[in-house]
Structures are given as structure tokens and as C-alpha cells.
Design a protein around this motif. Structure first.
Motif, short mmCIF file in Angstrom:
data_model
loop_
_atom_site.label_atom_id
_atom_site.label_comp_id
_atom_site.label_asym_id
_atom_site.label_seq_id
_atom_site.Cartn_x
_atom_site.Cartn_y
_atom_site.Cartn_z
N GLU A 259 0.86 -1.17 0.00
CA GLU A 259 0.00 0.00 0.00
C GLU A 259 0.90 1.23 0.00
N VAL A 260 0.83 2.00 -1.07
CA VAL A 260 1.66 3.20 -1.19
C VAL A 260 1.00 4.32 -0.40
N ARG A 261 1.77 4.91 0.50
CA ARG A 261 1.24 5.98 1.35
C ARG A 261 2.00 7.26 1.09
N ARG A 262 1.27 8.34 0.96
CA ARG A 262 1.89 9.65 0.73
C ARG A 262 2.46 10.23 2.02
N ASP A 263 1.83 9.91 3.14
CA ASP A 263 2.19 10.56 4.39
C ASP A 263 3.17 9.75 5.25
N ASN B 195 5.56 3.12 3.04
CA ASN B 195 4.61 2.19 2.44
C ASN B 195 4.37 1.03 3.40
N TRP C 257 2.45 -3.65 -8.62
CA TRP C 257 3.49 -3.00 -7.85
C TRP C 257 4.13 -3.96 -6.86
#
Length: 124
Positions: free
Chosen positions: A71-75, A78, A117
Motif C-alpha cells: 500500500e503506497v502511502r503519501r504521508d 509504504n 506494484w
């Protein structure tokens, strides 16, 4: 569908599925995966050591009963999440041969991208 010692299109074999379902810790993990979770969360929910949790997750992935994705997280960093990759398993015997049918949930475009991914991460 899986028959005998062979594998189906996604790589799950009869023996791998049956061994995973026979294992009480694997069953506990499958039960806890009512929604995608991290290995850390699974350790807590199943009251298992992290080494056991990762070993059982690996067994479940090899049996194609659990999928792993990032899960790619911006904040923040990952997260690697795990989720059940079946909706139903049927086991039958006919003419002294076991058959395992594994029904899978339908994947949408977002799921396919997450799988893509995750596979890219494994390759790098």
C-alpha cells in the motif's frame, strides 16, 4: 480447480491447500484476514510471534490462499498488507482422487495495479 498433485492456473496445489487448512495457525490467520492487514497487526490479532506469522503467511501465499501487496502511502512509509485470496474452497473426492476448487474474488483495476506494484517490488 485443482486436481490430484497438480496445480491450477494460479499455482495452488491440492497438498499445499490441504496442509495450510490443516494448520491451526494458518486457519487463525485466515480468520483474522476479514480485511487487509499488516503482519504486525496479524501477530497481535492471532497472538503469534512475528517469525511464526511470516512463516505461516509464506505457506498461505504458496498455497495461493493469501495475497500480499504494498500500500503506497503519501504521508509515511509504504505498508505491506495481506488479504485472503479466496471466497470459497470446496474439497471433493472422485475415483480415489481429491479435487480442490478455489473460488477467487473478482479483481478490479485497483487490485490489479496493487498486484503489479507488489510484483515489481519483489523483482527489485
Amino acid at each position: 480447480m485443482v486436481q490430484g498433485p497438480s496445480e491450477d492456473d494460479d499455482g495452488s496445489s491440492v497438498s499445499a491447500v490441504l496442509q495450510s487448512l490443516e494448520d491451526s495457525k494458518c486457519r487463525a490467520i485466515l480468520t483474522a484476514l476479514c480485511e487487509p492487514k499488516s503482519a504486525t497487526k496479524l501477530c497481535k490479532d492471532c497472538d503469534l510471534p512475528s517469525s511464526t506469522t511470516y512463516r505461516k503467511l509464506n505457506r498461505l501465499r504458496e498455497a495461493a490462499l493469501v495475497k500480499e501487496y504494498t500500500e503506497v502511502r503519501r504521508d509515511g512509509p509504504n505498508a505491506t498488507l495481506y488479504e485472503r485470496d479466496f471466497t470459497d474452497i470446496s474439497i471433493s473426492i472422485d475415483d480415489d482422487e481429491f479435487t480442490v476448487s478455489v473460488e477467487r474474488p473478482k479483481e478490479d483495476a485497483e487490485d490489479r495495479m496493487a498486484t503489479f506494484w507488489s510484483e515489481m517490488k519483489k523483482e527489485s
